[in-house]
Design a protein around this motif. Sequence first.
Motif, PDB file in Angstrom:
ATOM      1  N   ALA A  37       2.542   2.868  -2.980  1.00 28.78           N
ATOM      2  CA  ALA A  37       1.341   2.628  -2.180  1.00 28.78           C
ATOM      3  C   ALA A  37       0.594   1.455  -2.805  1.00 28.78           C
ATOM      4  O   ALA A  37       0.515   1.329  -4.024  1.00 28.78           O
ATOM      5  CB  ALA A  37       0.461   3.865  -2.147  1.00 28.78           C
ATOM      6  N   THR A  38       0.052   0.617  -1.961  1.00 28.39           N
ATOM      7  CA  THR A  38      -0.696  -0.531  -2.474  1.00 28.39           C
ATOM      8  C   THR A  38      -2.193  -0.387  -2.248  1.00 28.39           C
ATOM      9  O   THR A  38      -2.944  -1.323  -2.459  1.00 28.39           O
ATOM     10  CB  THR A  38      -0.185  -1.839  -1.826  1.00 28.39           C
ATOM     11  OG1 THR A  38      -0.232  -1.702  -0.413  1.00 28.39           O
ATOM     12  CG2 THR A  38       1.237  -2.134  -2.279  1.00 28.39           C
ATOM     13  N   ASP A  39      -2.616   0.795  -1.797  1.00 33.30           N
ATOM     14  CA  ASP A  39      -4.037   1.103  -1.714  1.00 33.30           C
ATOM     15  C   ASP A  39      -4.217   2.557  -2.145  1.00 33.30           C
ATOM     16  O   ASP A  39      -3.285   3.352  -2.081  1.00 33.30           O
ATOM     17  CB  ASP A  39      -4.598   0.860  -0.305  1.00 33.30           C
ATOM     18  CG  ASP A  39      -3.879   1.649   0.771  1.00 33.30           C
ATOM     19  OD1 ASP A  39      -3.020   2.499   0.444  1.00 33.30           O
ATOM     20  OD2 ASP A  39      -4.177   1.435   1.945  1.00 33.30           O
ATOM     21  N   PHE A  40      -5.399   2.882  -2.609  1.00 33.85           N
ATOM     22  CA  PHE A  40      -5.600   4.197  -3.212  1.00 33.85           C
ATOM     23  C   PHE A  40      -5.853   5.315  -2.199  1.00 33.85           C
ATOM     24  O   PHE A  40      -6.083   6.447  -2.584  1.00 33.85           O
ATOM     25  CB  PHE A  40      -6.692   4.139  -4.280  1.00 33.85           C
ATOM     26  CG  PHE A  40      -6.193   3.489  -5.548  1.00 33.85           C
ATOM     27  CD1 PHE A  40      -5.477   4.220  -6.475  1.00 33.85           C
ATOM     28  CD2 PHE A  40      -6.401   2.142  -5.773  1.00 33.85           C
ATOM     29  CE1 PHE A  40      -4.993   3.627  -7.631  1.00 33.85           C
ATOM     30  CE2 PHE A  40      -5.914   1.538  -6.929  1.00 33.85           C
ATOM     31  CZ  PHE A  40      -5.206   2.276  -7.855  1.00 33.85           C
ATOM     32  N   ASP A  41      -5.774   5.000  -0.899  1.00 34.04           N
ATOM     33  CA  ASP A  41      -5.762   6.095   0.069  1.00 34.04           C
ATOM     34  C   ASP A  41      -4.316   6.392   0.510  1.00 34.04           C
ATOM     35  O   ASP A  41      -4.079   7.228   1.366  1.00 34.04           O
ATOM     36  CB  ASP A  41      -6.673   5.827   1.266  1.00 34.04           C
ATOM     37  CG  ASP A  41      -6.229   4.644   2.107  1.00 34.04           C
ATOM     38  OD1 ASP A  41      -5.174   4.049   1.828  1.00 34.04           O
ATOM     39  OD2 ASP A  41      -6.954   4.316   3.057  1.00 34.04           O
ATOM     40  N   TYR A  42      -3.369   5.678  -0.086  1.00 31.45           N
ATOM     41  CA  TYR A  42      -1.926   5.907   0.093  1.00 31.45           C
ATOM     42  C   TYR A  42      -1.467   5.725   1.533  1.00 31.45           C
ATOM     43  O   TYR A  42      -0.472   6.282   1.947  1.00 31.45           O
ATOM     44  CB  TYR A  42      -1.517   7.296  -0.426  1.00 31.45           C
ATOM     45  CG  TYR A  42      -1.699   7.416  -1.911  1.00 31.45           C
ATOM     46  CD1 TYR A  42      -0.695   7.054  -2.788  1.00 31.45           C
ATOM     47  CD2 TYR A  42      -2.905   7.872  -2.447  1.00 31.45           C
ATOM     48  CE1 TYR A  42      -0.872   7.130  -4.163  1.00 31.45           C
ATOM     49  CE2 TYR A  42      -3.089   7.962  -3.819  1.00 31.45           C
ATOM     50  CZ  TYR A  42      -2.062   7.592  -4.673  1.00 31.45           C
ATOM     51  OH  TYR A  42      -2.247   7.666  -6.025  1.00 31.45           O
ATOM     52  N   SER A  43      -2.164   4.916   2.316  1.00 27.75           N
ATOM     53  CA  SER A  43      -1.779   4.716   3.710  1.00 27.75           C
ATOM     54  C   SER A  43      -0.822   3.540   3.893  1.00 27.75           C
ATOM     55  O   SER A  43      -0.148   3.444   4.904  1.00 27.75           O
ATOM     56  CB  SER A  43      -3.026   4.494   4.570  1.00 27.75           C
ATOM     57  OG  SER A  43      -3.683   3.319   4.158  1.00 27.75           O
ATOM     58  N   ASP A  44      -0.760   2.665   2.917  1.00 20.19           N
ATOM     59  CA  ASP A  44       0.047   1.451   3.024  1.00 20.19           C
ATOM     60  C   ASP A  44       1.089   1.420   1.917  1.00 20.19           C
ATOM     61  O   ASP A  44       0.744   1.302   0.748  1.00 20.19           O
ATOM     62  CB  ASP A  44      -0.867   0.221   2.946  1.00 20.19           C
ATOM     63  CG  ASP A  44      -0.166  -1.061   3.308  1.00 20.19           C
ATOM     64  OD1 ASP A  44       0.836  -1.012   4.062  1.00 20.19           O
ATOM     65  OD2 ASP A  44      -0.618  -2.121   2.848  1.00 20.19           O
ATOM     66  N   ARG A  45       2.369   1.553   2.269  1.00 13.66           N
ATOM     67  CA  ARG A  45       3.442   1.552   1.281  1.00 13.66           C
ATOM     68  C   ARG A  45       4.245   0.254   1.398  1.00 13.66           C
ATOM     69  O   ARG A  45       4.488  -0.225   2.499  1.00 13.66           O
ATOM     70  CB  ARG A  45       4.353   2.749   1.459  1.00 13.66           C
ATOM     71  CG  ARG A  45       3.609   4.072   1.292  1.00 13.66           C
ATOM     72  CD  ARG A  45       4.553   5.246   1.281  1.00 13.66           C
ATOM     73  NE  ARG A  45       5.346   5.313   0.087  1.00 13.66           N
ATOM     74  CZ  ARG A  45       4.927   5.778  -1.099  1.00 13.66           C
ATOM     75  NH1 ARG A  45       3.694   6.201  -1.237  1.00 13.66           N
ATOM     76  NH2 ARG A  45       5.725   5.825  -2.129  1.00 13.66           N
ATOM     77  N   HIS A  46       4.637  -0.285   0.251  1.00 15.56           N
ATOM     78  CA  HIS A  46       5.408  -1.528   0.209  1.00 15.56           C
ATOM     79  C   HIS A  46       6.475  -1.445  -0.873  1.00 15.56           C
ATOM     80  O   HIS A  46       6.322  -0.721  -1.853  1.00 15.56           O
ATOM     81  CB  HIS A  46       4.496  -2.720  -0.120  1.00 15.56           C
ATOM     82  CG  HIS A  46       3.701  -3.213   1.024  1.00 15.56           C
ATOM     83  ND1 HIS A  46       2.536  -2.629   1.419  1.00 15.56           N
ATOM     84  CD2 HIS A  46       3.918  -4.238   1.873  1.00 15.56           C
ATOM     85  CE1 HIS A  46       2.050  -3.285   2.456  1.00 15.56           C
ATOM     86  NE2 HIS A  46       2.879  -4.264   2.753  1.00 15.56           N
ATOM     87  N   ASP A  47       7.503  -2.243  -0.685  1.00 14.27           N
ATOM     88  CA  ASP A  47       8.434  -2.487  -1.769  1.00 14.27           C
ATOM     89  C   ASP A  47       7.835  -3.593  -2.622  1.00 14.27           C
ATOM     90  O   ASP A  47       7.308  -4.577  -2.093  1.00 14.27           O
ATOM     91  CB  ASP A  47       9.804  -2.929  -1.249  1.00 14.27           C
ATOM     92  CG  ASP A  47      10.608  -1.781  -0.660  1.00 14.27           C
ATOM     93  OD1 ASP A  47      10.187  -0.616  -0.798  1.00 14.27           O
ATOM     94  OD2 ASP A  47      11.658  -2.060  -0.068  1.00 14.27           O
ATOM     95  N   ILE A  48       7.885  -3.394  -3.926  1.00 13.34           N
ATOM     96  CA  ILE A  48       7.419  -4.418  -4.854  1.00 13.34           C
ATOM     97  C   ILE A  48       8.517  -4.714  -5.863  1.00 13.34           C
ATOM     98  O   ILE A  48       9.381  -3.878  -6.114  1.00 13.34           O
ATOM     99  CB  ILE A  48       6.125  -3.998  -5.592  1.00 13.34           C
ATOM    100  CG1 ILE A  48       6.348  -2.728  -6.421  1.00 13.34           C
ATOM    101  CG2 ILE A  48       4.966  -3.848  -4.625  1.00 13.34           C
ATOM    102  CD1 ILE A  48       5.184  -2.391  -7.339  1.00 13.34           C
ATOM    103  N   LYS A  49       8.457  -5.918  -6.408  1.00 10.75           N
ATOM    104  CA  LYS A  49       9.373  -6.316  -7.479  1.00 10.75           C
ATOM    105  C   LYS A  49       8.550  -6.481  -8.740  1.00 10.75           C
ATOM    106  O   LYS A  49       7.575  -7.238  -8.753  1.00 10.75           O
ATOM    107  CB  LYS A  49      10.087  -7.622  -7.128  1.00 10.75           C
ATOM    108  CG  LYS A  49      10.987  -8.131  -8.241  1.00 10.75           C
ATOM    109  CD  LYS A  49      11.860  -9.291  -7.795  1.00 10.75           C
ATOM    110  CE  LYS A  49      11.095 -10.564  -7.773  1.00 10.75           C
ATOM    111  NZ  LYS A  49      11.952 -11.752  -7.563  1.00 10.75           N
ATOM    112  N   ILE A  50       8.920  -5.740  -9.792  1.00  9.99           N
ATOM    113  CA  ILE A  50       8.238  -5.846 -11.075  1.00  9.99           C
ATOM    114  C   ILE A  50       9.200  -6.542 -12.030  1.00  9.99           C
ATOM    115  O   ILE A  50      10.279  -6.031 -12.309  1.00  9.99           O
ATOM    116  CB  ILE A  50       7.835  -4.478 -11.654  1.00  9.99           C
ATOM    117  CG1 ILE A  50       7.157  -3.606 -10.593  1.00  9.99           C
ATOM    118  CG2 ILE A  50       6.910  -4.645 -12.857  1.00  9.99           C
ATOM    119  CD1 ILE A  50       7.965  -2.440 -10.173  1.00  9.99           C
ATOM    120  N   THR A  51       8.807  -7.712 -12.509  1.00 11.76           N
ATOM    121  CA  THR A  51       9.647  -8.487 -13.423  1.00 11.76           C
ATOM    122  C   THR A  51       9.062  -8.392 -14.823  1.00 11.76           C
ATOM    123  O   THR A  51       7.859  -8.578 -15.016  1.00 11.76           O
ATOM    124  CB  THR A  51       9.706  -9.964 -12.978  1.00 11.76           C
ATOM    125  OG1 THR A  51      10.153 -10.011 -11.621  1.00 11.76           O
ATOM    126  CG2 THR A  51      10.644 -10.765 -13.859  1.00 11.76           C
TER     127      THR A  51
END
Length: 119
Positions: A37-51
């Motif tokens: 989730a990219t917001d703290f209400d967990y409504s928006d989920r995304h794939d992220i790349k952590i390098t």
Amino acid sequence: MDFLDVCWHDGNIKSIDYKFPLDKKQKAKIVIIANVATDFDYSDRHDIKITFPDTLDITKSIDYEILADNVKTGAISSARQHQTKIAAKKYMKYEFYLFGGLISIISKHSKITKLRSSK
């Protein structure tokens, strides 16, 4: 995007890629793809790349059966970062607490990139 801005709870790690150094000048690099989730209400989920460039250490202990049982609800319990010193040099330690394990990475820093929306 900063490591502490990500809502890690109930996320899933999709892949871990290792780049091993082939000589003393090169540094190890780890790339993790996660769905979070990219917001703290967990409504928006995304794939992220952590390098994690300039990786010094990675420790993993994962029970894949338990991890698979938690994929629908999210296999990441939490994650944190904190500063650590090794041989008088400053590094960051990143820890991913999983339902079914732990991944710990010591690196100079991390870079997070949002990849795409996943609905």
